[in-house]
Design an enzyme around this catalytic site. Structure first.
Site, PDB file in Angstrom:
ATOM      1  N   HIS A  40      33.059 -23.232  44.841  1.00 57.71           N
ATOM      2  CA  HIS A  40      34.187 -24.045  44.515  1.00 57.71           C
ATOM      3  C   HIS A  40      34.852 -23.466  43.265  1.00 57.71           C
ATOM      4  O   HIS A  40      35.986 -22.996  43.028  1.00 57.71           O
ATOM      5  CB  HIS A  40      34.026 -25.670  44.183  1.00 57.71           C
ATOM      6  CG  HIS A  40      33.650 -26.314  45.413  1.00 57.71           C
ATOM      7  ND1 HIS A  40      32.401 -27.026  45.670  1.00 57.71           N
ATOM      8  CD2 HIS A  40      34.395 -26.722  46.637  1.00 57.71           C
ATOM      9  CE1 HIS A  40      32.509 -27.625  46.581  1.00 57.71           C
ATOM     10  NE2 HIS A  40      33.391 -27.547  47.172  1.00 57.71           N
ATOM     11  N   GLN A  54      37.720 -37.015  58.491  1.00 53.34           N
ATOM     12  CA  GLN A  54      36.961 -36.058  59.118  1.00 53.34           C
ATOM     13  C   GLN A  54      35.655 -36.288  59.311  1.00 53.34           C
ATOM     14  O   GLN A  54      34.679 -35.372  59.478  1.00 53.34           O
ATOM     15  CB  GLN A  54      37.483 -34.807  58.181  1.00 53.34           C
ATOM     16  CG  GLN A  54      36.670 -34.714  56.859  1.00 53.34           C
ATOM     17  CD  GLN A  54      37.002 -33.493  56.094  1.00 53.34           C
ATOM     18  OE1 GLN A  54      38.384 -33.577  55.555  1.00 53.34           O
ATOM     19  NE2 GLN A  54      36.409 -32.545  55.909  1.00 53.34           N
ATOM     20  N   GLY A  99      37.661 -21.927  51.055  1.00 53.93           N
ATOM     21  CA  GLY A  99      36.480 -21.028  51.481  1.00 53.93           C
ATOM     22  C   GLY A  99      36.065 -20.621  52.531  1.00 53.93           C
ATOM     23  O   GLY A  99      36.307 -21.151  53.558  1.00 53.93           O
TER      24      GLY A  99
END
Ligand code: PAF
Length: 283
Positions: A41, A65, A151
């Site tokens: 991160h 999610q 990412g």
């Protein structure tokens, strides 16, 4: 000395800060996260610093999610440590909303992604990408950043975000950041903290097997044979099961059946209750 980031809890406050910065002619980068921040991160935050005048990190464990029986309840929530880590890379603001702020009483909207969302993790985590897309649409339309950074470990997620921001005309540049790995090759992930020391030893086998498949395909080997071999190796190393190992096109995520075309090797496997994912490009 870097400053602590401003902590923002509401969409209204987020918009007010962004409006102030915009009035001063500043550009904005957003790095969405679910917290439990690791060096992967932080590398995205550093990338963001080079892209815009102001960097906002969001920290929100998004209930939409996670499927039933997944790790929503036990997902690590480490706000104080996360904020301290963000200070080390000079992030300007952390947007840390509650679930009520993001999904207020009466919330009734869903987002659905066809095709790209049906394969790989989408086939094993029904509804996951729709829930991810819902929150990312909300984060992007709340902050309206110039650039948003995600990412490449979640490579399928990145491609889906590229798709829906184009489809929905959301005026933001989407950028991917390279996967950060431990010295032995294990991809950094917030879920690595679930692993016992023994499981941590086994976990590297996912990266090793996918990389070997990548090397085989790069050398002209058959993608489906390379994938089958990787699945076998992952189970032999001690994983409980493999959700998938597949070689797919990096943009369309269609299956690749012959070496020599653009490709990426994707894998997901389960070690006890922990599900790990990784991918390697076939350059
Ligand atoms: O990659 C993640 O951490 C999450 O899926 C994201 C993009 C922050 C949305 O909740």
């Amino acid at each position: 000395m870097p400053n602590d980031p401003i902590i923002i809890r509401t969409v209204a406050d987020l918009r007010a800060h962004v409006a102030d910065w915009r009035r001063d002619g500043q550009t904005i980068a957003l790095v969405p996260t679910m917290g439990a921040l690791h060096d992967g991160h932080l590398s995205l935050m550093r990338l963001a610093k080079g892209q815009a005048d102001r960097v906002i990190a969001s920290i929100f464990v998004n209930p939409a999610q996670f499927g039933p029986g997944e790790d929503y309840e036990r997902y690590p929530r480490t706000e104080a440590e996360d904020v301290a880590r963000l200070a080390t890379v000079d992030v300007d603001a952390a947007f840390v909303p509650t679930a009520r702020e993001m999904y207020p009483e009466g919330f009734a909207t869903r987002v659905h992604i066809e095709r790209l969302g049906d394969v790989l993790c989408g086939a094993h985590r029904p509804g996951h990408f729709d829930g991810m897309a819902l929150v990312v649409v909300k984060l992007l339309t709340s902050a309206l950043p110039d650039v948003a950074i995600f990412g490449e470990k979640d490579y399928q997620q990145l491609q889906i975000i590229r798709r829906f921001t184009a489809d929905l005309n959301i005026p933001v540049r989407i950028m991917g950041g390279p996967i950060e790995r431990e010295a032995d090759g294990l991809a950094l992930s917030s879920r690595n903290r679930y692993l016992s020391p023994e499981q941590r030893q086994i976990a590297v086998a996912l990266s090793v097997a996918l990389k070997a498949a990548r090397d085989a395909v790069k050398a002209g080997g058959d993608p489906s044979e390379a994938s089958a071999k990787a699945r076998e190796d992952i189970v032999k190393a001690g994983f409980d099961s493999v959700d998938y190992v597949e070689v797919r096109d990096p943009s369309s995520l269609e299956l690749v059946t012959e070496a020599g075309t653009p490709a990426r090797v994707f894998g997901a496997a389960r070690l006890g209750p922990t599900r790990l994912i990784d991918n390697w490009p076939v350059d």
